[in-house]
Design a protein around this motif. Structure first.
Motif: not given
Length: 372
Positions: A270-281
């Motif tokens: 549930g660490a939503v903040a990681l989603r934006e970074f990981a998806l772009a990567l």
């Protein structure tokens, strides 16, 4: 199958990448057209850090939930379709984050009090942060300036280390990677945040690394085949096959931890903040691995074939067994040799004399002395 895998690991595959370069160009062209169309029709979904606004964070307790947050916004005549509402998890605690556009101070205070009441908390437990649109524009301007400086430094370095054609092709591949990544964000209406910008800059570094690996092998093989009449198309094909396994290993080893961030960190924990970074990567790493083989290196081949050194051999391409022989011996054979002989004959050039020993697969036997 086993033989193909072993050749792949040894860098002995004979895939005709350069001969099929138009497939990659057409695919990339279509994706870039979709990107341009999506940017013109629906633009980018910029986060609060870029367009400015107000963000509330309230602990999940009492009747507080995402649905309740939407009810509070609707009661205060605020459209919920433009609001971003997320539930953030940190250990055993949960908080609801609500991001909105600019609000009047009175409206902001009313919403803060309503959220505190729904969560059975005090007003001080509901955090409120505001970001001006001016600050967001400054971030955008600095990111673009950093990108331009990066392109300039990279171009100078590659042109100095290799040549200007490789520098131009590497820049084209990086622009391609960023363009497609932006297109994915625009098409699927994913939010662009400062973490996304950082991820895009990281993408450029990876794309450049993978491209330089291939360019270095092309440069090495150019010197290796300098004494033979080998076309630059063959040099490009041989080089890409030799580093194919290395590129695959690099891409897979880079994608696995990103997938872990996206699936386990964001999805399971549930660490939503990681989603934006990981998806772009994830998007950028995939396009970077693709562009180093199907965009950057073929572009170098096209530019180099037009040079004085390789113009006469333009269109000559060894495939299959001929490419395998070229990789092992450094000399073209088969159709390539026949085509070159036909070209020499049409220009009135006599074939070079060939020693009898070179035509035999074994040394000639000594003659027996006849008995008298």
């Amino acid at each position: 199958m086993a033989g193909g895998m072993s050749r792949l690991f040894r860098g002995e595959t004979t895939i005709n990448f350069y001969g099929r370069r138009n497939i990659g160009f057409i695919a990339s062209g279509l994706l870039l057209l979709v990107t341009v169309g999506s940017l013109f029709t629906q633009g980018l979904n910029l986060g609060i850090d870029f367009k400015g606004g107000v963000a509330f964070e309230v602990p999940v307790a009492g009747t507080m939930s995402e649905a309740k947050a939407k009810e509070i916004l609707a009661a205060n005549k605020i459209r919920t379709d433009n609001a971003k509402i997320q539930t953030l998890t940190s250990g055993s605690t949960e908080r609801v984050r609500i991001q909105l556009g600019d609000l009047l101070v009175e409206t902001r205070t009313t919403i803060q009090e309503a959220l505190a009441k729904a969560a059975n908390a005090t007003v001080n437990d509901v955090s409120v942060s505001t970001v001006s649109s001016t600050w967001g524009r400054n971030i955008t301007t600095k990111a673009i300036n950093a990108l331009l400086v990066f392109f300039l430094i990279v171009s100078i370095f590659i042109a100095w280390q290799f040549e200007w054609r490789m520098a131009l092709s590497a820049i084209a591949a990086m622009v391609h990677d960023v363009g497609i990544s932006i297109g994915v964000y625009s098409f699927f209406k994913l939010e662009v945040t400062p973490a996304t910008v950082v991820a895009f800059l990281t993408i450029l570094g990876f794309s450049l690394y993978d491209t330089i690996v291939v360019f270095d092998k092309v440069h090495e093989n150019t010197e290796r085949f300098s004494g033979s009449k080998v076309s630059y198309a063959d040099i490009v094909n041989v080089s890409m096959n030799q580093v194919l396994m290395r590129s695959l290993n690099t891409s897979i080893s880079s994608l696995l931890p990103v997938l872990s961030l996206l699936v386990i960190g964001s999805g399971v924990l549930g660490a939503v903040a990681l989603r934006e970074f990981a998806l772009a990567l994830l998007v950028g790493l995939a396009t970077g691995a693709y562009s180093s083989i199907y965009i950057a290196t073929p572009l170098v081949g096209i530019l180099k074939e037009r040079s004085d050194q390789y113009r006469s051999m333009r269109g000559q391409l060894s495939i299959g067994a001929d490419m395998a022989h070229l990789m092992q011996t450094g000399a073209p054979v088969g159709r390539r040799a026949a085509a070159r002989a036909a070209t020499d004959a049409s220009h009135g050039i006599a074939p070079a004399p060939v020693a009898v020993e070179t035509l035999l697969s074994h040394p000639p036997r000594p003659r027996k002395k006849s008995r008298r």
